[in-house]
Design an enzyme around this catalytic site. Structure first.
Site, short mmCIF file in Angstrom:
data_model
loop_
_atom_site.label_atom_id
_atom_site.label_comp_id
_atom_site.label_asym_id
_atom_site.label_seq_id
_atom_site.Cartn_x
_atom_site.Cartn_y
_atom_site.Cartn_z
N LYS A 97 0.80 -1.22 0.00
CA LYS A 97 0.00 0.00 0.00
C LYS A 97 0.84 1.28 0.00
CE LYS A 97 -4.44 -1.65 1.50
NZ LYS A 97 -4.20 -3.07 1.86
N GLU A 119 -10.29 6.43 3.68
CA GLU A 119 -11.02 5.46 4.48
C GLU A 119 -10.06 4.32 4.81
OE1 GLU A 119 -10.92 5.36 1.23
OE2 GLU A 119 -10.33 3.26 0.97
N SER A 385 1.89 -9.87 -0.85
CA SER A 385 1.49 -8.46 -0.75
C SER A 385 1.83 -7.80 0.58
CB SER A 385 -0.01 -8.32 -1.03
OG SER A 385 -0.77 -9.16 -0.17
C1 LIG Z 1 -5.04 -4.17 1.64
C2 LIG Z 1 -4.31 -5.41 1.40
C3 LIG Z 1 -4.68 -6.32 0.37
C4 LIG Z 1 -5.90 -6.14 -0.46
O1 LIG Z 1 -5.96 -5.00 -1.25
P1 LIG Z 1 -5.79 -5.04 -2.82
O2 LIG Z 1 -6.19 -3.67 -3.23
O3 LIG Z 1 -6.70 -6.10 -3.37
O4 LIG Z 1 -4.38 -5.35 -3.10
C5 LIG Z 1 -3.89 -7.44 0.15
N1 LIG Z 1 -2.81 -7.70 0.92
C6 LIG Z 1 -2.43 -6.87 1.91
C7 LIG Z 1 -1.23 -7.23 2.72
C8 LIG Z 1 -3.16 -5.71 2.19
O5 LIG Z 1 -2.77 -4.90 3.18
#
Ligand SMILES: *Cc1c(COP(=O)(O)O)cnc(C)c1O
Length: 407
Positions: A97, A119, A385
């Site tokens: 993010k 948000e 992610s």
């Molecule tokens: C917020 C988040 C997601 C999901 O958000 P996407 O917009 O679908 O990428 C996935 N993995 C992590 C670690 C997150 O913090």
């Protein structure tokens, strides 16, 4: 090179913000002029050398990019495939993010805005936004459901330490959907001095396009890193899909590589029943939410249904318009992984590689292991992610409740 470029898939939406029939801008007329300004500024700055130099410097020295591409040797030999992890978990603030938060905050500064409004659900986007705002000297208002504020105390505390105002939303179910509604209403009153920084590739045009652009660094790096290590491309790439930002950030660079299979992994939650999952692309139908058209989970009356996943970052009832489009043309396949499968993968990666993944990312890992089982020897690239620090306490509690034996 075995992988020739055969597709010709547009990266950008059309001028009205549509990817095929998805996306667009379903908002008050009053906001349209302001959104045009944001769109024009973005289209200018995304190709502006000074802007990109400044952003790239921050991505490198502040966020820690490029993130590593790690060959997961133990996991690979155990499952009979070649599994590579794109380590977004190593970024500052622990997930992908920060990539778009830095971009959005820098854009806000260029537009002369004083404040960022956002948000947050689980608090990950709130923390990344508060971080970028602190760095750039911007005020920051984070709207968060009352229920989530109670559940996610460590992230709420971090946002406060970083100097953000955390505003509690008590309407409706008091979770993410209501937080988006409240943040948007607040923004309506302040758009001259503030900018809305959305947390994924969702919302009205131009937000999906902006967030996608800033996240596309993931795939650009990963494709180059994979080629350097292997002299070929992966057989398939896998990422989890909530709103869809980490996944589209990985996918974009590979869309025109016809031989690379692409999988988006949605949360099956507890079951396929409406209300017990957040597998929007799998079980949803066309609808409008938060100012854009997408696949949407609906109840039997046709209203937006409650979404559920053990991974709070994935529980959104809609999905990014580009994903809906990529599904409609058959370029990306969307599959599902349940809560229990994600928890198993959470422990499996922790214990075979010493990497504790976020519960969201555990969905992608779980599908990679399933895919490896059916496609022995496959070269698999998974987007990790985020890191699992935020989930540790919750998971330990959950395995007791679910009677899952991890020994
Ligand atoms: C917020 C988040 C997601 C999901 O958000 P996407 O917009 O679908 O990428 C996935 N993995 C992590 C670690 C997150 O913090």
């Amino acid at each position: 090179m075995e992988n020739t470029i055969q597709n010709n898939i547009n990266i950008m939406p059309d001028e009205n913000g549509f990817f095929g029939s998805y996306g667009g801008q379903f908002i008050d007329d009053e906001l349209k002029a302001e959104f045009k300004k944001i769109t024009d500024a973005f289209l200018f700055y995304k190709d502006d050398n000074n802007f990109n130099d400044e952003l790239n410097q921050l991505l490198k020295d502040y966020a820690g990019r490029p993130s590593a591409l790690y060959y997961a040797k133990n996991l690979s030999s155990k499952y009979g495939a070649e599994i590579y992890l794109k380590r977004e978990d190593l970024n500052h603030t622990g997930a992908h993010k920060i990539n778009h938060s830095l971009g959005e905050a820098l854009l806000a500064k260029k537009l002369g805005k004083k404040k960022i409004i956002a948000e947050t659900g689980a608090g990950q986007h709130g923390v990344a936004t508060a971080t970028a705002a602190a760095l750039m000297g911007l005020e920051c208002d984070i709207y968060m459901g009352e229920v989530d504020i109670k559940k996610e105390k460590p992230n709420v505390d971090k946002m406060k330490i970083l100097g953000a105002n955390v505003i509690s939303v008590t309407s409706g179910k008091a979770t993410l959907k209501e937080a988006v509604d409240s943040a948007f209403n607040a923004y309506l009153n302040e758009y001259e001095t503030a900018i809305y920084a959305i947390g994924s590739v969702v919302g009205p045009h131009p937000f999906p396009m902006i967030v996608e652009h800033f996240q596309s660094v993931i795939g650009k790096e990963a494709r180059r890193q994979f080629l350097e290590k292997n002299n070929s491309l992966p057989d398939c790439i896998i990422a989890c899909v909530g709103g869809g930002s980490n996944s589209i950030g990985l996918f974009d660079a590979f869309l025109n590589d016809n031989n690379v299979k692409i999988f988006g992994v949605e949360p099956l939650g507890k079951s396929a029943r409406i209300g017990e999952n957040a597998a929007t692309l799998t079980y949803g139908s066309d609808g409008i939410i938060h100012g854009f058209k997408c696949k949407l989970l609906k109840d039997e009356k046709g209203n937006t249904a409650d979404a559920y996943s053990i991974a709070s970052g994935l529980d959104y009832p809609g999905a990014g318009p580009k994903h809906c489009y990529l599904q409609s043309i058959g370029r990306v396949e969307y599959v599902t992984i349940s809560d229990d499968e994600a928890i198993k993968a959470f422990f499996e990666l922790s214990r075979t590689e010493g990497i504790i993944p976020a519960l969201e990312s555990s969905h992608a890992i779980a599908y990679a292991l399933k895919y490896a089982g059916e496609n022995q020897g496959a070269k698999i690239l998974v987007n990790l992610s985020g890191r699992g620090d935020k989930d540790v306490e919750f998971v330990l509690n959950e395995i007791n409740v679910r009677h899952i034996n991890i020994n």
